[in-house]
Motif scaffolding. Sequence first.
Motif, mmCIF file in Angstrom:
data_model
loop_
_atom_site.group_PDB
_atom_site.id
_atom_site.type_symbol
_atom_site.label_atom_id
_atom_site.label_comp_id
_atom_site.label_asym_id
_atom_site.label_seq_id
_atom_site.Cartn_x
_atom_site.Cartn_y
_atom_site.Cartn_z
ATOM 1 N N MET A 50 35.924 93.652 10.533
ATOM 2 C CA MET A 50 37.232 93.230 10.567
ATOM 3 C C MET A 50 37.913 92.757 12.083
ATOM 4 S SD MET A 50 38.021 94.971 7.683
ATOM 5 C CE MET A 50 39.638 94.126 8.053
ATOM 6 N N LYS A 51 37.716 93.047 12.829
ATOM 7 C CA LYS A 51 38.203 92.319 13.741
ATOM 8 C C LYS A 51 37.763 90.632 14.238
ATOM 9 C CE LYS A 51 37.933 91.402 19.111
ATOM 10 N NZ LYS A 51 36.896 92.401 19.942
ATOM 11 N N GLN A 52 36.065 90.861 14.118
ATOM 12 C CA GLN A 52 35.807 88.667 13.293
ATOM 13 C C GLN A 52 36.468 88.480 12.195
ATOM 14 O OE1 GLN A 52 31.529 89.715 12.553
ATOM 15 N NE2 GLN A 52 31.060 90.055 14.809
ATOM 16 N N ARG A 53 37.161 89.295 10.788
ATOM 17 C CA ARG A 53 37.114 88.104 10.151
ATOM 18 C C ARG A 53 38.785 88.149 10.775
ATOM 19 N NH1 ARG A 53 35.794 92.185 4.793
ATOM 20 N NH2 ARG A 53 33.823 91.320 4.664
ATOM 21 N N GLU A 54 39.609 88.991 11.278
ATOM 22 C CA GLU A 54 40.935 88.722 11.741
ATOM 23 C C GLU A 54 40.318 86.809 12.387
ATOM 24 O OE1 GLU A 54 45.026 88.774 12.319
ATOM 25 O OE2 GLU A 54 43.887 90.254 10.691
ATOM 26 N N GLU A 55 39.684 87.462 13.769
ATOM 27 C CA GLU A 55 39.685 85.807 14.334
ATOM 28 C C GLU A 55 39.418 84.606 13.197
ATOM 29 O OE1 GLU A 55 36.277 86.950 16.937
ATOM 30 O OE2 GLU A 55 37.537 88.588 18.475
ATOM 31 N N ALA A 56 38.269 84.987 12.454
ATOM 32 C CA ALA A 56 38.278 83.668 11.283
ATOM 33 C C ALA A 56 39.748 82.782 10.339
ATOM 34 C CB ALA A 56 37.196 84.220 10.261
ATOM 35 N N PHE A 57 40.231 84.409 10.406
ATOM 36 C CA PHE A 57 41.656 84.188 9.807
ATOM 37 C C PHE A 57 42.121 83.027 10.208
ATOM 38 C CE2 PHE A 57 46.192 85.358 8.825
ATOM 39 C CZ PHE A 57 46.488 84.668 7.094
ATOM 40 N N GLN A 58 43.372 83.788 11.422
ATOM 41 C CA GLN A 58 43.663 83.306 13.122
ATOM 42 C C GLN A 58 43.074 82.171 13.179
ATOM 43 O OE1 GLN A 58 46.308 84.113 13.757
ATOM 44 N NE2 GLN A 58 45.828 86.472 13.039
ATOM 45 N N THR A 59 41.797 81.158 12.791
ATOM 46 C CA THR A 59 41.663 80.041 13.991
ATOM 47 C C THR A 59 42.017 79.381 12.010
ATOM 48 O OG1 THR A 59 39.114 80.897 14.755
ATOM 49 C CG2 THR A 59 39.868 78.815 13.622
ATOM 50 N N SER A 60 41.359 79.955 10.912
ATOM 51 C CA SER A 60 41.336 78.927 9.768
ATOM 52 C C SER A 60 43.213 78.358 9.495
ATOM 53 C CB SER A 60 41.167 79.002 8.776
ATOM 54 O OG SER A 60 41.940 78.864 7.581
ATOM 55 N N GLN A 61 44.455 79.847 10.212
ATOM 56 C CA GLN A 61 44.991 79.547 10.242
ATOM 57 C C GLN A 61 45.956 78.434 11.178
ATOM 58 O OE1 GLN A 61 46.549 80.775 7.232
ATOM 59 N NE2 GLN A 61 48.271 81.421 8.330
ATOM 60 N N LYS A 62 45.236 78.180 12.470
ATOM 61 C CA LYS A 62 45.538 77.421 13.417
ATOM 62 C C LYS A 62 45.427 75.451 12.738
ATOM 63 C CE LYS A 62 45.382 80.258 16.744
ATOM 64 N NZ LYS A 62 44.755 80.565 18.674
ATOM 65 N N LYS A 63 44.113 76.222 12.446
ATOM 66 C CA LYS A 63 43.310 74.481 11.257
ATOM 67 C C LYS A 63 44.477 74.378 10.248
ATOM 68 C CE LYS A 63 38.195 75.034 12.152
ATOM 69 N NZ LYS A 63 37.324 75.338 11.396
ATOM 70 N N ARG A 64 45.310 74.883 9.679
ATOM 71 C CA ARG A 64 46.066 74.793 8.623
ATOM 72 C C ARG A 64 46.469 73.273 9.182
ATOM 73 N NH1 ARG A 64 47.389 77.773 2.869
ATOM 74 N NH2 ARG A 64 49.215 76.504 2.506
ATOM 75 N N GLU A 65 47.478 74.666 10.054
ATOM 76 C CA GLU A 65 48.929 74.500 10.619
ATOM 77 C C GLU A 65 48.546 72.314 11.202
ATOM 78 O OE1 GLU A 65 49.659 76.901 13.931
ATOM 79 O OE2 GLU A 65 50.095 78.418 12.726
#
Length: 79
Positions: A50-65
Motif C-alpha cells: 500500500m505504501k508503494q502504491r501510494e508513492e506511485a500514485f503521488q508520483t503519477s499526480q506530480k507528473k500529471r500536474e
Amino acid sequence: MSNLKAKATLAAAVVFSSFTIWAVHYQQHQERDNMYQGVLKDDERRREKMKQREEAFQTSQKKREIYESVQTVSKSEAS
C-alpha cells in the motif's frame, strides 16, 4: 522379581506416554506460533504494498500536474 519388572514396565509406559503427550502439545504450540508469524508477515507485506502504491500514485499526480502545466488538456468527445 516379576512384580518389579511389571512396575518398571508400567513406569516406562507412563513416562513414554507423558512425553508423547507433551511433545504433541509442544508441536501444536509451535505450529500456532508459526502461523501467527505468517499473519504478521502478510500484514507487513500488505502495508508495504500500500505504501508503494501510494508513492506511485503521488508520483503519477506530480507528473500529471507537470504535463498539464506544459500542455493544453481538453476533453475529447466519445463517439
